[in-house]
Write a protein that holds these residues in place. Structure first.
Motif, PDB file in Angstrom:
ATOM      1  N   GLN A   1       6.753   9.288  -5.602  1.00  0.00           N
ATOM      2  CA  GLN A   1       5.455   9.059  -6.240  1.00  0.00           C
ATOM      3  C   GLN A   1       4.290   9.572  -5.404  1.00  0.00           C
ATOM      4  O   GLN A   1       3.213   9.813  -5.923  1.00  0.00           O
ATOM      5  N   SER A   2       4.491   9.745  -4.109  1.00  0.00           N
ATOM      6  CA  SER A   2       3.382  10.121  -3.233  1.00  0.00           C
ATOM      7  C   SER A   2       3.094  11.617  -3.231  1.00  0.00           C
ATOM      8  O   SER A   2       2.085  12.044  -2.716  1.00  0.00           O
TER       9      SER A   2
ATOM     10  N   HIS B   1       0.771  -1.236   0.000  1.00  0.00           N
ATOM     11  CA  HIS B   1       0.000   0.000   0.000  1.00  0.00           C
ATOM     12  C   HIS B   1       0.810   1.298   0.000  1.00  0.00           C
ATOM     13  O   HIS B   1       0.308   2.324  -0.431  1.00  0.00           O
TER      14      HIS B   1
ATOM     15  N   LYS C   1       3.497   4.103  -1.064  1.00  0.00           N
ATOM     16  CA  LYS C   1       4.169   4.543  -2.285  1.00  0.00           C
ATOM     17  C   LYS C   1       5.534   5.131  -1.917  1.00  0.00           C
ATOM     18  O   LYS C   1       5.701   5.696  -0.844  1.00  0.00           O
ATOM     19  N   PRO C   2       6.483   5.043  -2.815  1.00  0.00           N
ATOM     20  CA  PRO C   2       7.752   5.727  -2.576  1.00  0.00           C
ATOM     21  C   PRO C   2       7.514   7.231  -2.469  1.00  0.00           C
ATOM     22  O   PRO C   2       6.548   7.764  -3.017  1.00  0.00           O
TER      23      PRO C   2
END
Length: 154
Positions: free
Chosen positions: A122-123, A116, A118-119
């Motif tokens: 990417q977030s 669930h 995100k890096p």
């Protein structure tokens, strides 16, 4: 029987009335085999009804063999007990894989994070950090980062 149910020995008994206790369940379900354990989970405590200790309307019965458990399901499902229709089937474990971990936060599980989370790039969090409005102060006074302006007060 479904695949994988040959070793399951615990059944779920739903729809029991308030007047049913562990002795009543044991009396009615021991006719199908050796009962190892009967559990009736208590209802959450309500301060307005604290003197009444009621259960949540279901029970778990554990048999010594899976054949006995299946006999109880076959004979007691949709039957009546003290004026209430019972639903009897194989007990399933709680949903989610966090049950053995106890009362830990869901994000402490490595499996949950991999699925669930995100890096940072990417977030959208990396973009906020670069603008200076994301909580990183411009002047560093040797104490490290001072994020107390966004912290909640106790």
């Amino acid at each position: 029987m479904e695949q994988g149910t040959k070793t399951k020995k615990t059944i779920f008994v739903g729809g029991i009335g308030d007047d049913v206790d562990e002795a009543t369940i044991l009396e009615n379900f021991s006719t199908f085999g050796d009962v190892i354990e009967v559990q009736i989970p208590p209802a959450p405590t309500n301060q307005s009804h604290s003197s009444e200790l009621k259960h949540r309307g279901f029970a778990f019965v554990t048999y010594s063999s899976s054949a006995d458990a299946q006999d109880a399901i076959d004979n007691m499902d949709l039957n009546e007990l003290n004026g209430r229709v019972l639903r009897v089937n194989l007990a399933r474990p709680l949903k989610g894989s966090l049950q053995p971990q106890g009362n830990r936060a869901i994000w402490e599980s490595e499996e949950w994070l991999q699925k669930h989370a995100k890096p940072l790039a990417q977030s959208g969090g990396a973009a906020l950090r670069g603008t200076g409005t994301g909580g990183v102060p411009e002047d560093d006074e040797g104490e490290g980062h001072d994020d107390d302006e966004n912290a909640m007060e106790e």
